[in-house]
Design a protein around this motif. Structure first.
Motif, short mmCIF file in Angstrom:
data_model
loop_
_atom_site.label_atom_id
_atom_site.label_comp_id
_atom_site.label_asym_id
_atom_site.label_seq_id
_atom_site.Cartn_x
_atom_site.Cartn_y
_atom_site.Cartn_z
N LEU A 33 -5.06 7.23 3.37
CA LEU A 33 -5.00 8.66 3.66
C LEU A 33 -5.00 8.81 5.24
N ARG A 34 -4.07 9.47 5.74
CA ARG A 34 -4.08 9.84 7.10
C ARG A 34 -4.05 11.38 7.25
N ILE A 35 -4.95 11.95 7.87
CA ILE A 35 -4.91 13.26 7.99
C ILE A 35 -4.26 13.79 9.42
N TYR A 36 -3.12 14.72 9.41
CA TYR A 36 -2.61 15.21 10.61
C TYR A 36 -2.87 16.50 10.76
N ARG A 37 -2.90 16.99 11.90
CA ARG A 37 -3.13 18.36 12.47
C ARG A 37 -2.13 19.03 12.11
N ASP A 38 -0.74 18.61 12.34
CA ASP A 38 0.39 19.45 11.97
C ASP A 38 1.46 18.39 11.96
N PHE A 39 2.57 18.92 11.66
CA PHE A 39 3.89 18.07 11.30
C PHE A 39 4.28 17.63 12.77
N ASP A 88 0.93 -1.31 -0.05
CA ASP A 88 -0.04 0.10 0.22
C ASP A 88 0.90 1.34 -0.08
N PHE A 89 0.24 2.38 -0.31
CA PHE A 89 0.82 3.78 -0.01
C PHE A 89 0.21 4.41 1.14
N ASP A 90 0.97 4.66 1.87
CA ASP A 90 0.44 5.47 3.22
C ASP A 90 0.68 6.85 2.89
N ILE A 91 -0.23 7.61 2.73
CA ILE A 91 -0.14 9.21 2.24
C ILE A 91 -0.34 9.92 3.53
N CYS A 92 0.33 10.70 4.16
CA CYS A 92 0.26 11.67 5.31
C CYS A 92 -0.34 13.02 4.74
N ILE A 93 -1.42 13.41 5.09
CA ILE A 93 -1.78 14.95 4.64
C ILE A 93 -1.79 15.71 5.74
N VAL A 94 -1.00 16.56 6.03
CA VAL A 94 -0.78 17.63 7.20
C VAL A 94 -1.71 18.89 6.56
N SER A 95 -2.89 18.85 7.38
CA SER A 95 -3.59 20.28 7.17
C SER A 95 -4.61 20.22 8.39
N ARG A 96 -4.39 21.43 8.91
CA ARG A 96 -5.05 21.70 10.39
C ARG A 96 -6.64 21.98 10.01
N HIS A 97 -6.84 22.51 8.70
CA HIS A 97 -8.06 22.86 8.25
C HIS A 97 -8.92 21.51 7.94
N HIS A 98 -8.49 20.70 7.37
CA HIS A 98 -8.99 19.45 7.01
C HIS A 98 -9.17 18.64 8.23
N PHE A 99 -8.20 18.60 9.05
CA PHE A 99 -8.12 17.83 10.19
C PHE A 99 -9.70 18.55 11.25
N ASP A 100 -9.61 19.79 11.22
CA ASP A 100 -10.96 20.24 12.19
C ASP A 100 -12.02 20.00 11.78
N LEU A 101 -12.15 19.98 10.42
CA LEU A 101 -13.50 19.65 9.65
C LEU A 101 -13.93 18.22 9.92
N ALA A 102 -12.85 17.28 9.64
CA ALA A 102 -13.18 15.85 9.71
C ALA A 102 -13.42 15.44 11.52
N TRP A 103 -12.53 16.15 12.19
CA TRP A 103 -12.93 16.20 13.87
C TRP A 103 -14.43 16.53 14.19
N ARG A 104 -14.93 17.43 13.65
CA ARG A 104 -16.08 18.17 13.85
C ARG A 104 -17.19 17.24 13.52
N VAL A 105 -16.90 16.52 12.31
CA VAL A 105 -17.74 15.39 11.87
C VAL A 105 -17.83 14.27 12.92
N LEU A 106 -16.66 13.74 13.18
CA LEU A 106 -16.52 12.67 13.99
C LEU A 106 -17.31 12.65 15.27
N ARG A 107 -16.94 14.24 15.67
CA ARG A 107 -17.54 14.41 17.08
C ARG A 107 -19.25 14.32 17.14
#
Length: 262
Positions: A224-230, A140-159
């Motif tokens: 894909l794995r979304i990270y809040r910051d580096f 597999d290709f494990d792709i890290c996306i570092v984006s506080r914007h998308h992390f916060d959007l996703a976390w709001r959904v999961l919450r």
């Protein structure tokens, strides 16, 4: 949105999106890293030779051992994961820059916010449970996306997710619950099983479908794995490095366990 002349036209999203024929894949390196007891590097491979191609960062396991000893876990991550051209791109800097620029344009992030991890990055996995498993045509290709914007959007959904219905509901519900219990604390969201829940999910899935038809990710499972910051990415990756650093209490005495391609 940034412009890019090398990106193909976006396919339809949702049910009309192009489907990619499934292939057999190995388990992702992006599973949680715990605190398993460290063994020796030589016992970690369980007798299976690790094939290190000529473009690997290391000529053999002894050289990997030396670099793990010489560098801090954080420096090792910078030197061999963050900064080099990922292993799967075989040293082709132009291909790597084009590939991640295309992905960045399609999912609306900066190309610098895209990092590969796992065996596609180094040529073998540093995950404690993967026993230094080598990169293969099925990896597999494990792709890290570092984006506080998308992390916060996703976390709001999961919450706000209490009950998930539809196809694959049980698996997605389990994934959502596990994030609330653990991953979020680490500043990470493993989006591959729950991408459809997010407001950007259709666009991101369309981007993955396109990349699954292009070299070198054609036919691969892209996770894909979304990270809040580096710092969150570095913290995750250094856990695997520290595991193997701890295992160096037992030295390698037999280089014959390593097969080196030339």
């Amino acid at each position: 949105m940034q412009s890019s002349p090398v990106v193909p036209a976006m396919p339809p999203t949702g049910s009309a999106a192009k489907s990619i024929a499934p292939v057999q894949h190995e388990e992702s390196d992006e599973s949680p890293i715990g605190t398993e007891d460290a063994g020796s590097l030589s016992s970690g491979v369980k007798g299976a030779p690790i094939v290190l191609p000529a473009n690997s960062h290391f000529a053999g396991l002894a050289e990997l051992q030396a670099e793990l000893i010489k560098n801090s876990a954080s420096d090792f991550v910078s030197r061999y994961i963050f900064e080099p051209v990922p292993f799967a791109f075989k040293g082709d800097l132009n291909l790597w820059l084009k590939w991640k620029s295309n992905l960045a344009w399609m999912i609306e992030v900066d190309a610098r916010e895209i990092v590969l991890s796992g065996s596609s990055a180094m040529g073998f996995s540093l995950h404690p449970k993967k026993n230094l498993r080598a990169y293969t045509p099925k990896s597999d290709f494990d792709i890290c996306i570092v984006s506080r914007h998308h992390f916060d959007l996703a976390w709001r959904v999961l919450r706000g997710v209490d009950f998930i219905s539809g196809a694959g509901a049980d698996e997605r519900q389990k994934a959502a619950n596990s994030h609330r219990a653990g991953h979020i604390y680490d500043g990470a969201i493993a989006a591959d099983r729950i991408l459809s829940l997010f407001p950007f999910g259709k666009e991101w899935q369309s981007a993955l479908d396109i990349l699954a038809t292009e070299h070198p990710t054609n036919g691969r499972d892209l996770k894909l794995r979304i990270y809040r910051d580096f710092d969150s990415v570095r913290t995750y990756l250094t856990r695997g490095v520290r595991y193997w650093q701890a295992s160096l209490g037992s030295s390698i005495s037999d280089e014959s366990a390593i097969a080196v391609e030339h």
